[in-house]
Design a protein around this motif. Structure first.
Motif, mmCIF file in Angstrom:
data_model
loop_
_atom_site.group_PDB
_atom_site.id
_atom_site.type_symbol
_atom_site.label_atom_id
_atom_site.label_comp_id
_atom_site.label_asym_id
_atom_site.label_seq_id
_atom_site.Cartn_x
_atom_site.Cartn_y
_atom_site.Cartn_z
ATOM 1 N N LYS A 274 15.013 2.775 2.473
ATOM 2 C CA LYS A 274 14.001 1.921 3.094
ATOM 3 C C LYS A 274 13.221 2.715 4.133
ATOM 4 O O LYS A 274 13.796 3.366 4.981
ATOM 5 N N ALA B 158 8.524 -1.688 6.400
ATOM 6 C CA ALA B 158 8.660 -2.669 5.306
ATOM 7 C C ALA B 158 9.688 -3.716 5.725
ATOM 8 O O ALA B 158 10.731 -3.367 6.285
ATOM 9 N N ARG C 214 4.134 -5.942 4.406
ATOM 10 C CA ARG C 214 4.627 -5.251 3.223
ATOM 11 C C ARG C 214 6.134 -5.467 3.143
ATOM 12 O O ARG C 214 6.843 -5.276 4.135
ATOM 13 N N THR C 215 6.621 -5.877 1.992
ATOM 14 C CA THR C 215 8.067 -6.098 1.844
ATOM 15 C C THR C 215 8.686 -4.954 1.036
ATOM 16 O O THR C 215 7.976 -4.172 0.387
ATOM 17 N N VAL C 216 10.005 -4.895 1.075
ATOM 18 C CA VAL C 216 10.703 -3.857 0.307
ATOM 19 C C VAL C 216 10.473 -4.051 -1.196
ATOM 20 O O VAL C 216 10.495 -3.082 -1.952
ATOM 21 N N ASP D 7 7.687 -4.816 -2.557
ATOM 22 C CA ASP D 7 6.392 -4.188 -2.878
ATOM 23 C C ASP D 7 6.565 -2.705 -3.214
ATOM 24 O O ASP D 7 5.666 -2.074 -3.765
ATOM 25 N N LEU D 8 7.721 -2.133 -2.831
ATOM 26 C CA LEU D 8 7.954 -0.704 -3.067
ATOM 27 C C LEU D 8 8.606 -0.436 -4.425
ATOM 28 O O LEU D 8 8.806 0.704 -4.806
ATOM 29 N N LYS E 33 12.570 -4.305 10.411
ATOM 30 C CA LYS E 33 11.336 -3.680 9.912
ATOM 31 C C LYS E 33 11.280 -2.183 10.253
ATOM 32 O O LYS E 33 10.869 -1.361 9.438
#
Ligand code: URA
Length: 238
Positions: free
Chosen positions: A73, A77, A87-89, A91-92, A110
């Motif tokens: 991480k 995020a 932005r969330t995890v 989205d990765l 975050k």
């Protein structure tokens, strides 16, 4: 491999991709789906999840009941499945790795970096997060100043946070260069930051490096995600 499983084509596609059942049906209608190389335009046909090869847009879908992903991480995020502004995890996660029901098993702040597990196996996540399992998480904290020798003993005794919350005994190691490792088996809100704050230190950077016996893959870079083997996923409970 294992038991033969028959499943409706649209249901199978929805379970193995990020498409909803509706969108899976649409893809089938649009002739984007093949079974063993032949275009199939009926959503209700039954496929054998062990022996049939289903492809979407020419890409074969390998049947997996659940997936277990390791993410390094990055800072910035949020550990949530949906967030309007941030932005969330999730989205990765690259599109081909996305699955319906994927979520982060546990949360990191975050600004915290390091080992995060994402899965669609609710039972696995529940076991990992259950206080009864005492899964130990190891963090490396960078502090605002060099920690005193006595810090490890204070944490070992079990400290009390500013609001009266009692923390279980935790193992700390001083690593030099204002850094300390802390191993905790609980998951209270901002726990590591608040434990150091209780002793007068500010955590300037925080990275999770291990969950149970599963270590963050040092070859990975922040923002990267990869699938884990079943053996790796199980290390969490060792
Ligand atoms: N403790 C914290 O304070 N933050 C995290 O992200 C994880 C543990």
């Amino acid at each position: 491999m294992g038991m033969k499983m028959k499943e409706r084509l649209d249901k199978f596609i929805a379970s193995q991709t990020e498409l909803s059942r509706k969108l899976a049906q649409k893809a089938i209608k649009e002739k984007r789906v093949t079974v063993n190389g032949a275009v199939i335009s009926a959503a209700e046909i039954k496929i054998d999840t062990d022996s049939d090869t289903v492809a979407l847009d020419g890409k074969p879908l390998t049947y997996k009941k659940y997936v277990y992903y390791m993410m390094y991480k990055p800072s910035g995020a949020v550990s949530a499945t949906e967030d309007s502004a941030e932005r969330t995890v999730l989205d990765l996660i690259p599109p081909q790795m996305k699955r319906t029901g994927l979520f982060p098993a546990g949360r990191l702040d975050k600004d915290t970096t390091g080992l995060l597990i994402l899965t669609d196996d609710g039972d696995y996540a529940h076991r990992m997060l259950s206080p009864k399992k005492h899964v130990v998480k190891r963090y490396i904290a960078t502090l605002d100043r060099e920690p005193d020798e006595g810090v490890a003993e204070r944490f070992a005794d079990g400290i009390v946070l500013g609001d009266g919350t009692v923390c279980k005994s935790a193992k700390a190691e001083l690593l030099g260069s204002k850094r300390a490792a802390l191993e905790i088996s609980e998951g209270k809100y901002h726990q590591v930051k608040r434990m150091f704050a209780a002793l007068g230190y500010h955590v300037e950077a925080l990275e999770r490096v291990r969950i149970g016996a599963l270590a963050l893959d040092k070859r990975m870079h922040p923002g990267e995600v990869r699938e884990m083997s079943a053996e790796e996923a199980a290390r969490v409970f060792e």
